[in-house]
Design an enzyme around this catalytic site. Sequence first.
Site, PDB file in Angstrom:
ATOM      1  N   TRP A 116       0.835  -1.208   0.000  1.00 20.71           N
ATOM      2  CA  TRP A 116       0.000   0.000   0.000  1.00 20.71           C
ATOM      3  C   TRP A 116       0.863   1.249   0.000  1.00 20.71           C
ATOM      4  CZ3 TRP A 116      -4.536  -0.931  -1.688  1.00 20.71           C
ATOM      5  CH2 TRP A 116      -5.079  -2.211  -1.503  1.00 20.71           C
ATOM      6  N   ASP A 130      -0.989   6.729   6.122  1.00 19.92           N
ATOM      7  CA  ASP A 130      -2.126   5.873   5.806  1.00 19.92           C
ATOM      8  C   ASP A 130      -2.263   4.888   6.968  1.00 19.92           C
ATOM      9  OD1 ASP A 130      -3.906   3.991   4.911  1.00 19.92           O
ATOM     10  OD2 ASP A 130      -2.718   3.354   3.178  1.00 19.92           O
ATOM     11  N   LYS A 156     -11.555  -1.690   8.004  1.00 15.80           N
ATOM     12  CA  LYS A 156     -10.826  -2.654   8.828  1.00 15.80           C
ATOM     13  C   LYS A 156     -11.194  -2.454  10.312  1.00 15.80           C
ATOM     14  CE  LYS A 156      -7.858  -2.568   4.968  1.00 15.80           C
ATOM     15  NZ  LYS A 156      -7.579  -3.886   4.513  1.00 15.80           N
TER      16      LYS A 156
END
Lengths: 364, 364
Positions: free
Chosen positions: B102, B174, B198
């Site tokens: 990511w 992030d 999540k």
Amino acid sequence: MARKINFYAGPAGLPLPALERAQKELLDFENTGMSVMEISHRSKEYDKVHNEAIELTRELLGVPDNYKIMLLQGGGNLQFAMLPMNILHGGKKADYIVTGQWAKKAFKEAKIVAGDNARCVCNMEGEKFNRLPRPEEIKINPDAAYVHICSNNTIFGTQWKNWPDTKGIPLCADMSSDIMWRPIDVKDFAFIYAGAQKNLGPSGLVVAIMRNDFLEMCSDKLPSMLQYRIHADKNSLYNTPPCFSIYILRNVLAYNKSIGGLGAIYKNNLKKGELLYGCIDKHADFYKPFVAVKEDRSYMNINFFLPTEELTTKFIDEAKKNNMVGVKGYRDVGGIRISAYNAVSVSDIEALVSFMEDFVKKSG
Amino acid sequence: MARKINFYAGPAGLPLPALERAQKELLDFENTGMSVMEISHRSKEYDKVHNEAIELTRELLGVPDNYKIMLLQGGGNLQFAMLPMNILHGGKKADYIVTGQWAKKAFKEAKIVAGDNARCVCNMEGEKFNRLPRPEEIKINPDAAYVHICSNNTIFGTQWKNWPDTKGIPLCADMSSDIMWRPIDVKDFAFIYAGAQKNLGPSGLVVAIMRNDFLEMCSDKLPSMLQYRIHADKNSLYNTPPCFSIYILRNVLAYNKSIGGLGAIYKNNLKKGELLYGCIDKHADFYKPFVAVKEDRSYMNINFFLPTEELTTKFIDEAKKNNMVGVKGYRDVGGIRISAYNAVSVSDIEALVSFMEDFVKKSG
């Protein structure tokens, strides 16, 4: 509490069976022992929902095979920017027809992206957006890469029944507030997009339909999330989609199919319009419609004024007492706005008309 | 069907009380006679939910007053582009620390936006992302407008416990896969963002937290939906927000508060990690962890390998028979991945560890 008669402009009422289905299986989706919110977007269980939503969109709207259906985020507002970002590269130009607040916003965002290459070729704001342009009022440039319209003017209550003749130039339409209100011929468009929160499902989801040759024109130089080509290639699973919103979309579309599809829905909407405009026209001295031209009137958003501010306030209050919410007009317009999307039933409108008849009798 | 023990990497399990609350009022939200999905985003009923979600985020994370909290769409992926679009104007440059898939994607999108002005100052891919960099491996440029990290590596299972020293350069993170796993000092960051799916709620929602001085640096020349300043100024109501996802976020945060906030959650997560890594380390010949450095191990995503492919498949199958889903490793990594987000309880991990102990006995 009994279910309200919901005339909100959006987010708006959804078909009760679609919600009941969601409620029933909210903690245990199809015997998975999980909520549909808790399941990986790469699981076979979610995949089925995702594809069913896309296939039902294709079936109900009759989307031809040479069009891709995408499920996106960011509302109509992000589409206002994504469309010119994707198409207006290399000096390409586009024409905008401005018939209301949302069409105007789409044009404004296109100007941010493309400057003077985004052109307004018809602007009805001088007449306060109270009618649609006649064909001779629209001057489309032959070099336009596309022409953009907003099919239904949520705020002022006009609605295109016949599309402008673009002479073969790709037509793009924001159908956020009237998608699936009736059958259409998708072939008339290169691109259709709609925020879900009026006729399709919850907010946070956009249904977008793009013809393959138009998709081919899209830029591949943009950030990935802003590229239509990536979303289309990945079947809207490039990143985690808004799974629960797509699930509710699926429920709404499955319900729409079960009641006979867009033909049956159109019939209901015509009946609703006939009843409500019938009442307005019958009491033309009391309920004054905002829209100046009858053919341009929207079946989705119906605006009218009462003789005084006091009566308007009273109307809103008494509607509430009669189990009806969302009838207050948009802040820039005032008066009353009834949003009668697909989930509003004929009997809801009958109840409203009966209330309006009583209200005239008491106050007229 | 009994509720599953859910180890999906995201969308992932949510606290049962948050879902039960949603189920109970799905057709009638707080005596409105409507679903929360059917209510105008301009109504006072929705406004309360919206502001409660923001206030609970502020309270639980201890977000100082000089930070704005935004609720956005498009997932972490759109943030990968929005951050450089907003900050890297006028030749500004930024530094990216690439510690996983990511973080690498974030850098890739920054390159699309800013070309060589987006710089990778540390890349752990050569070691297959199996550890985090030591301080001396990170060479931050003094002219960087920000430094970007991904706080938890969902795919490979590393997690920053101490932030890199940026020498005063704004740090952006992030935190999609570990936001709120423990208390943090928000003051260490100029910008934090996290996809909700999540630790926070359903997919289709991003929580973003930006310091006011960093917000001031943001471009006002972008399409409206891509401008942080507009979202912040409008309290994330510039356009229709993803109302239902925000409502579930509110339910999750209210539940988190009720169980004692991030202090209590952190304690659970430490216990979960101790149990699971305890089992892995005890059977180090059978369960081989992917991450090479113990201090870098993630408490959210725990990757390990079994001695053979056959045993891996058997482990996945038997886990399923024992009511556990989502244990299969990411396609590029293989093996087993246990995602143990906040909604995974200590007893869920106890059940897993007991299963793993049995599995070693039978197969080891």
